[in-house]
Motif scaffolding. Structure first.
Motif, mmCIF file in Angstrom:
data_model
loop_
_atom_site.group_PDB
_atom_site.id
_atom_site.type_symbol
_atom_site.label_atom_id
_atom_site.label_comp_id
_atom_site.label_asym_id
_atom_site.label_seq_id
_atom_site.Cartn_x
_atom_site.Cartn_y
_atom_site.Cartn_z
ATOM 1 N N PRO A 1 0.830 -1.206 0.000
ATOM 2 C CA PRO A 1 0.000 0.000 0.000
ATOM 3 C C PRO A 1 0.866 1.259 0.000
ATOM 4 C CG PRO A 1 -0.377 -1.325 1.983
ATOM 5 C CD PRO A 1 0.723 -1.967 1.216
ATOM 6 N N GLU A 2 0.356 2.315 -0.586
ATOM 7 C CA GLU A 2 1.088 3.577 -0.639
ATOM 8 C C GLU A 2 1.467 4.029 0.766
ATOM 9 O OE1 GLU A 2 0.234 8.165 -1.943
ATOM 10 O OE2 GLU A 2 -0.738 6.566 -3.083
ATOM 11 N N GLY A 3 2.746 4.349 0.972
ATOM 12 C CA GLY A 3 3.226 4.863 2.250
ATOM 13 C C GLY A 3 3.438 3.822 3.336
ATOM 14 N N ALA A 4 3.259 2.541 3.007
ATOM 15 C CA ALA A 4 3.403 1.487 4.017
ATOM 16 C C ALA A 4 4.873 1.205 4.335
ATOM 17 C CB ALA A 4 2.736 0.206 3.538
ATOM 18 N N ALA A 5 5.095 0.652 5.503
ATOM 19 C CA ALA A 5 6.440 0.233 5.905
ATOM 20 C C ALA A 5 6.884 -0.947 5.038
ATOM 21 C CB ALA A 5 6.435 -0.178 7.380
ATOM 22 N N ALA B 1 2.062 -5.804 2.863
ATOM 23 C CA ALA B 1 1.381 -5.979 1.582
ATOM 24 C C ALA B 1 -0.091 -6.224 1.857
ATOM 25 C CB ALA B 1 1.977 -7.149 0.801
ATOM 26 N N GLU B 2 -0.925 -5.897 0.860
ATOM 27 C CA GLU B 2 -2.348 -6.138 1.027
ATOM 28 C C GLU B 2 -2.957 -6.662 -0.259
ATOM 29 O OE1 GLU B 2 -3.862 -2.364 2.400
ATOM 30 O OE2 GLU B 2 -4.177 -1.641 0.369
ATOM 31 N N ARG B 3 -4.068 -7.360 -0.081
ATOM 32 C CA ARG B 3 -4.870 -7.877 -1.195
ATOM 33 C C ARG B 3 -6.257 -7.273 -1.024
ATOM 34 N NH1 ARG B 3 -4.911 -14.152 -1.898
ATOM 35 N NH2 ARG B 3 -3.190 -13.703 -3.306
ATOM 36 N N VAL B 4 -6.680 -6.459 -1.985
ATOM 37 C CA VAL B 4 -7.980 -5.802 -1.911
ATOM 38 C C VAL B 4 -9.067 -6.833 -2.187
ATOM 39 C CG1 VAL B 4 -9.460 -4.008 -2.878
ATOM 40 C CG2 VAL B 4 -7.007 -3.589 -2.619
ATOM 41 N N LEU B 5 -10.001 -6.951 -1.231
ATOM 42 C CA LEU B 5 -11.148 -7.845 -1.405
ATOM 43 C C LEU B 5 -12.314 -7.104 -2.023
ATOM 44 C CD1 LEU B 5 -10.996 -9.728 2.012
ATOM 45 C CD2 LEU B 5 -10.055 -10.457 -0.196
ATOM 46 N N ALA B 6 -12.550 -5.854 -1.565
ATOM 47 C CA ALA B 6 -13.626 -5.030 -2.119
ATOM 48 C C ALA B 6 -13.337 -3.581 -1.769
ATOM 49 C CB ALA B 6 -14.983 -5.450 -1.544
ATOM 50 N N TRP C 1 1.929 -8.789 7.046
ATOM 51 C CA TRP C 1 3.232 -8.225 7.371
ATOM 52 C C TRP C 1 4.221 -9.375 7.425
ATOM 53 C CZ3 TRP C 1 2.983 -3.959 11.639
ATOM 54 C CH2 TRP C 1 1.981 -3.036 11.330
ATOM 55 N N ASP C 2 5.325 -9.225 6.718
ATOM 56 C CA ASP C 2 6.370 -10.247 6.721
ATOM 57 C C ASP C 2 6.999 -10.386 8.099
ATOM 58 O OD1 ASP C 2 5.992 -10.595 3.987
ATOM 59 O OD2 ASP C 2 7.682 -9.305 3.435
ATOM 60 N N LEU C 3 7.663 -11.514 8.298
ATOM 61 C CA LEU C 3 8.430 -11.721 9.524
ATOM 62 C C LEU C 3 9.379 -10.548 9.737
ATOM 63 C CD1 LEU C 3 8.668 -15.005 8.078
ATOM 64 C CD2 LEU C 3 8.897 -15.138 10.533
ATOM 65 N N GLY C 4 9.406 -10.015 10.946
ATOM 66 C CA GLY C 4 10.322 -8.938 11.286
ATOM 67 C C GLY C 4 9.882 -7.543 10.868
ATOM 68 N N THR C 5 8.688 -7.379 10.338
ATOM 69 C CA THR C 5 8.227 -6.039 9.955
ATOM 70 C C THR C 5 8.212 -5.137 11.188
ATOM 71 O OG1 THR C 5 6.909 -6.870 8.118
ATOM 72 C CG2 THR C 5 6.312 -4.707 8.982
ATOM 73 N N ASP C 6 8.696 -3.921 11.014
ATOM 74 C CA ASP C 6 8.825 -2.964 12.119
ATOM 75 C C ASP C 6 8.401 -1.585 11.609
ATOM 76 O OD1 ASP C 6 9.716 -1.153 14.067
ATOM 77 O OD2 ASP C 6 11.633 -2.167 14.346
ATOM 78 N N THR C 7 7.358 -1.014 12.207
ATOM 79 C CA THR C 7 6.871 0.302 11.775
ATOM 80 C C THR C 7 7.347 1.418 12.701
ATOM 81 O OG1 THR C 7 4.776 0.237 13.004
ATOM 82 C CG2 THR C 7 4.800 -0.787 10.812
ATOM 83 N N SER C 8 8.287 1.133 13.598
ATOM 84 C CA SER C 8 8.699 2.134 14.586
ATOM 85 C C SER C 8 9.282 3.389 13.940
ATOM 86 C CB SER C 8 9.679 1.543 15.599
ATOM 87 O OG SER C 8 10.841 1.063 14.970
ATOM 88 N N ALA D 1 0.667 6.114 14.481
ATOM 89 C CA ALA D 1 -0.191 6.371 13.315
ATOM 90 C C ALA D 1 -1.497 7.045 13.741
ATOM 91 C CB ALA D 1 -0.495 5.056 12.606
ATOM 92 N N ARG D 2 -1.983 7.931 12.896
ATOM 93 C CA ARG D 2 -3.310 8.545 13.012
ATOM 94 C C ARG D 2 -3.816 8.737 11.590
ATOM 95 N NH1 ARG D 2 -0.356 11.219 16.872
ATOM 96 N NH2 ARG D 2 -1.248 11.341 18.943
#
Length: 117
Positions: free
Chosen positions: A18-22, A26-31, A45-52, A57-58
């Motif tokens: 997704p735009e701006g994601a760490a 990854a995402e799969r759009v359902l609707a 989120w893959d193993l070890g993903t870190d958004t720090s 977030a807001r």
């Protein structure tokens, strides 16, 4: 604003960052509606993903999250949330940052709203 009518099916759409994601998200759009205001996605989120590095977030929309497998660790709360955990976040609510040491897959639903104040 409305999502498409979809009966049960196996969704095989692509996983995309997704735009701006760490990195590692990854995402799969359902609707989603044509304007993108309402969305239902599977997010992993893959193993070890870190958004720090992105801090707390807001956002200006409602977000509901249900963890399907794996776990997220909230660095602000110092608490880990695993399979079956649910969050409902109104616009403007601070959350995260997060780590996913072993990865996580979530159902995420977003829809428009406005932050209080």
């Amino acid at each position: 604003m409305s999502k498409p009518e979809l009966e049960f099916h196996l969704h095989t759409g692509p996983w995309a960052a997704p735009e701006g994601a760490a990195p590692g998200v990854a995402e799969r759009v359902l609707a989603e509606d044509a304007s993108g205001g309402c969305r239902t996605v599977l997010q992993r989120w893959d193993l070890g993903t870190d958004t720090s590095g992105r801090g707390v977030a807001r956002h200006e929309f409602w977000e509901e999250v249900y963890i399907l497998e794996g776990a997220l660790h909230d660095l602000t709360l110092d608490e880990t949330f695993g399979r079956g955990a649910y969050a409902c976040r109104p616009p403007g609510m601070p959350h995260g940052p997060w780590t996913a040491a072993e990865g996580v897959t979530m159902l995420v639903i977003t829809y428009p709203g406005s932050a209080p104040g």
